[in-house]
Design a protein around this motif. Structure first.
Motif, PDB file in Angstrom:
ATOM      1  N   SER A  46      42.166  41.943  71.849  1.00  0.00           N
ATOM      2  CA  SER A  46      41.587  40.753  72.712  1.00  0.00           C
ATOM      3  C   SER A  46      40.353  40.263  72.023  1.00  0.00           C
ATOM      4  O   SER A  46      39.704  40.789  71.291  1.00  0.00           O
ATOM      5  CB  SER A  46      41.267  41.208  74.235  1.00  0.00           C
ATOM      6  N   SER A  47      39.887  38.935  72.406  1.00  0.00           N
ATOM      7  CA  SER A  47      38.727  38.509  71.765  1.00  0.00           C
ATOM      8  C   SER A  47      38.361  37.484  72.758  1.00  0.00           C
ATOM      9  O   SER A  47      38.850  36.833  73.657  1.00  0.00           O
ATOM     10  CB  SER A  47      39.263  37.970  70.381  1.00  0.00           C
ATOM     11  N   ARG A  48      36.886  37.231  72.623  1.00  0.00           N
ATOM     12  CA  ARG A  48      36.307  36.158  73.538  1.00  0.00           C
ATOM     13  C   ARG A  48      35.567  35.424  72.902  1.00  0.00           C
ATOM     14  O   ARG A  48      34.915  35.670  71.858  1.00  0.00           O
ATOM     15  CB  ARG A  48      35.347  36.709  74.489  1.00  0.00           C
ATOM     16  N   CYS A  49      35.710  34.036  72.865  1.00  0.00           N
ATOM     17  CA  CYS A  49      35.052  33.091  72.170  1.00  0.00           C
ATOM     18  C   CYS A  49      34.371  32.091  72.992  1.00  0.00           C
ATOM     19  O   CYS A  49      34.868  31.705  74.212  1.00  0.00           O
ATOM     20  CB  CYS A  49      35.871  32.175  71.237  1.00  0.00           C
ATOM     21  N   LEU A  50      33.282  31.625  72.469  1.00  0.00           N
ATOM     22  CA  LEU A  50      32.515  30.345  73.337  1.00  0.00           C
ATOM     23  C   LEU A  50      32.690  29.087  72.516  1.00  0.00           C
ATOM     24  O   LEU A  50      32.169  29.266  71.312  1.00  0.00           O
ATOM     25  CB  LEU A  50      31.177  30.859  73.231  1.00  0.00           C
ATOM     26  N   TRP A  51      33.456  28.353  73.007  1.00  0.00           N
ATOM     27  CA  TRP A  51      33.886  26.983  72.181  1.00  0.00           C
ATOM     28  C   TRP A  51      34.072  25.660  73.032  1.00  0.00           C
ATOM     29  O   TRP A  51      34.205  26.074  74.076  1.00  0.00           O
ATOM     30  CB  TRP A  51      34.874  27.422  71.116  1.00  0.00           C
ATOM     31  N   ASP A  52      34.446  24.796  72.164  1.00  0.00           N
ATOM     32  CA  ASP A  52      34.599  23.601  72.970  1.00  0.00           C
ATOM     33  C   ASP A  52      36.179  23.644  72.932  1.00  0.00           C
ATOM     34  O   ASP A  52      37.115  23.490  72.060  1.00  0.00           O
ATOM     35  CB  ASP A  52      34.377  22.281  71.912  1.00  0.00           C
ATOM     36  N   ALA A  53      36.877  23.610  74.267  1.00  0.00           N
ATOM     37  CA  ALA A  53      38.195  23.724  74.380  1.00  0.00           C
ATOM     38  C   ALA A  53      38.896  22.682  73.889  1.00  0.00           C
ATOM     39  O   ALA A  53      40.161  22.657  73.994  1.00  0.00           O
ATOM     40  CB  ALA A  53      38.260  24.139  76.051  1.00  0.00           C
ATOM     41  N   ASP A  54      38.330  21.447  73.903  1.00  0.00           N
ATOM     42  CA  ASP A  54      39.014  20.198  73.547  1.00  0.00           C
ATOM     43  C   ASP A  54      39.317  20.199  72.072  1.00  0.00           C
ATOM     44  O   ASP A  54      40.281  19.504  71.604  1.00  0.00           O
ATOM     45  CB  ASP A  54      38.244  18.897  73.876  1.00  0.00           C
TER      46      ASP A  54
ATOM     47  N   PHE B 170      52.339  47.993  61.484  1.00  0.00           N
ATOM     48  CA  PHE B 170      52.305  46.751  62.174  1.00  0.00           C
ATOM     49  C   PHE B 170      51.004  46.046  61.817  1.00  0.00           C
ATOM     50  O   PHE B 170      50.276  46.323  61.272  1.00  0.00           O
ATOM     51  CB  PHE B 170      52.106  46.966  63.769  1.00  0.00           C
ATOM     52  N   CYS B 171      51.034  44.657  62.031  1.00  0.00           N
ATOM     53  CA  CYS B 171      50.074  43.863  61.511  1.00  0.00           C
ATOM     54  C   CYS B 171      49.916  42.761  62.535  1.00  0.00           C
ATOM     55  O   CYS B 171      50.745  42.030  63.219  1.00  0.00           O
ATOM     56  CB  CYS B 171      50.387  43.302  60.187  1.00  0.00           C
ATOM     57  N   LEU B 172      48.633  42.550  63.128  1.00  0.00           N
ATOM     58  CA  LEU B 172      48.368  41.427  63.985  1.00  0.00           C
ATOM     59  C   LEU B 172      47.116  40.651  63.107  1.00  0.00           C
ATOM     60  O   LEU B 172      46.372  40.942  62.573  1.00  0.00           O
ATOM     61  CB  LEU B 172      47.573  42.220  65.308  1.00  0.00           C
ATOM     62  N   VAL B 173      47.405  39.463  63.300  1.00  0.00           N
ATOM     63  CA  VAL B 173      46.665  38.374  62.591  1.00  0.00           C
ATOM     64  C   VAL B 173      46.423  37.422  63.275  1.00  0.00           C
ATOM     65  O   VAL B 173      47.182  36.668  64.122  1.00  0.00           O
ATOM     66  CB  VAL B 173      47.549  37.619  61.415  1.00  0.00           C
ATOM     67  N   ALA B 174      45.122  37.234  63.580  1.00  0.00           N
ATOM     68  CA  ALA B 174      44.360  35.798  64.449  1.00  0.00           C
ATOM     69  C   ALA B 174      43.745  34.874  63.598  1.00  0.00           C
ATOM     70  O   ALA B 174      43.092  35.405  62.752  1.00  0.00           O
ATOM     71  CB  ALA B 174      43.803  36.517  65.421  1.00  0.00           C
ATOM     72  N   VAL B 175      43.973  33.594  63.682  1.00  0.00           N
ATOM     73  CA  VAL B 175      43.055  32.519  63.060  1.00  0.00           C
ATOM     74  C   VAL B 175      42.240  31.780  64.114  1.00  0.00           C
ATOM     75  O   VAL B 175      42.915  31.219  64.988  1.00  0.00           O
ATOM     76  CB  VAL B 175      44.023  31.781  61.975  1.00  0.00           C
ATOM     77  N   PHE B 176      41.117  31.678  64.247  1.00  0.00           N
ATOM     78  CA  PHE B 176      40.310  31.012  65.030  1.00  0.00           C
ATOM     79  C   PHE B 176      39.645  29.681  64.299  1.00  0.00           C
ATOM     80  O   PHE B 176      39.340  29.807  63.251  1.00  0.00           O
ATOM     81  CB  PHE B 176      39.150  31.641  65.554  1.00  0.00           C
ATOM     82  N   GLY B 177      39.805  28.681  64.997  1.00  0.00           N
ATOM     83  CA  GLY B 177      39.526  27.108  64.184  1.00  0.00           C
ATOM     84  C   GLY B 177      38.305  26.739  64.982  1.00  0.00           C
ATOM     85  O   GLY B 177      38.508  26.299  66.206  1.00  0.00           O
TER      86      GLY B 177
END
Length: 120
Positions: free
Chosen positions: A86-94, A109-116
Motif C-alpha cells: 500500500s501507499s499514500r500520496c498527497l496529490w491533485d486527484a484531477d 513475484f514482482c510488484l511495480v507501481a508508477v506514480f505520476g
C-alpha cells in the motif's frame, strides 16, 4: 497589452496521465525482463533498479513530459505466500494518478507501481 504567457496548472486532456497506457508499459517491460528468470537474492537489487529505470524510460517516451514519475519495484521469492502493498500520496486527484501491475512465475513475484504527479 496582453501577456502571451502559457502557464498551465492542469494538463490538457490528451496529456493526462493514463493508467491503462502506463500499465501496458509496465507489463511489456516486466514480461520482457523477467520471463524465465529465477529468484536470486544476490541479483534482486540490481534487477529491481534495472526494471525501475526501464519502466520509467518507457513511460517518459509515452508522452507524459510534464509529469514527475516515481517507480516502485518490489521483487520477492515465490513460495505461495500472499503479499499486500500500500501507499499514500498527497496529490491533485484531477491531474495526478498511478498505475500498477503484478508479475508471477514459479520462482518470483514482482510488484511495480508508477506514480505520476503533474508539474507546471
Amino acid at each position: 497589452m496582453e501577456s502571451s504567457d502559457t502557464f498551465l496548472i492542469r494538463p490538457h486532456h490528451q496529456h493526462k496521465f493514463k493508467p491503462a497506457v502506463v500499465k501496458e508499459c509496465i507489463r511489456e517491460i516486466v514480461r520482457e525482463k523477467l520471463s524465465g528468470v529465477q529468484y536470486d537474492p544476490e541479483e534482486v537489487p540490481q534487477l529491481s533498479k534495472t526494471l525501475a529505470d526501464s519502466v520509467k524510460e518507457k513511460v517518459k517516451n509515452a508522452g507524459f513530459d510534464r509529469y514527475k514519475l516515481v517507480v516502485q519495484v518490489v521483487i520477492g521469492e515465490q513460495r505461495g505466500q500472499g503479499v499486500k502493498m500500500s501507499s499514500r500520496c498527497l496529490w491533485d486527484a484531477d491531474s495526478d494518478n498511478y498505475a500498477e501491475d503484478v508479475y508471477l512465475n514459479d520462482s518470483l513475484f514482482c510488484l511495480v507501481a508508477v506514480f505520476g504527479s503533474y508539474h507546471y
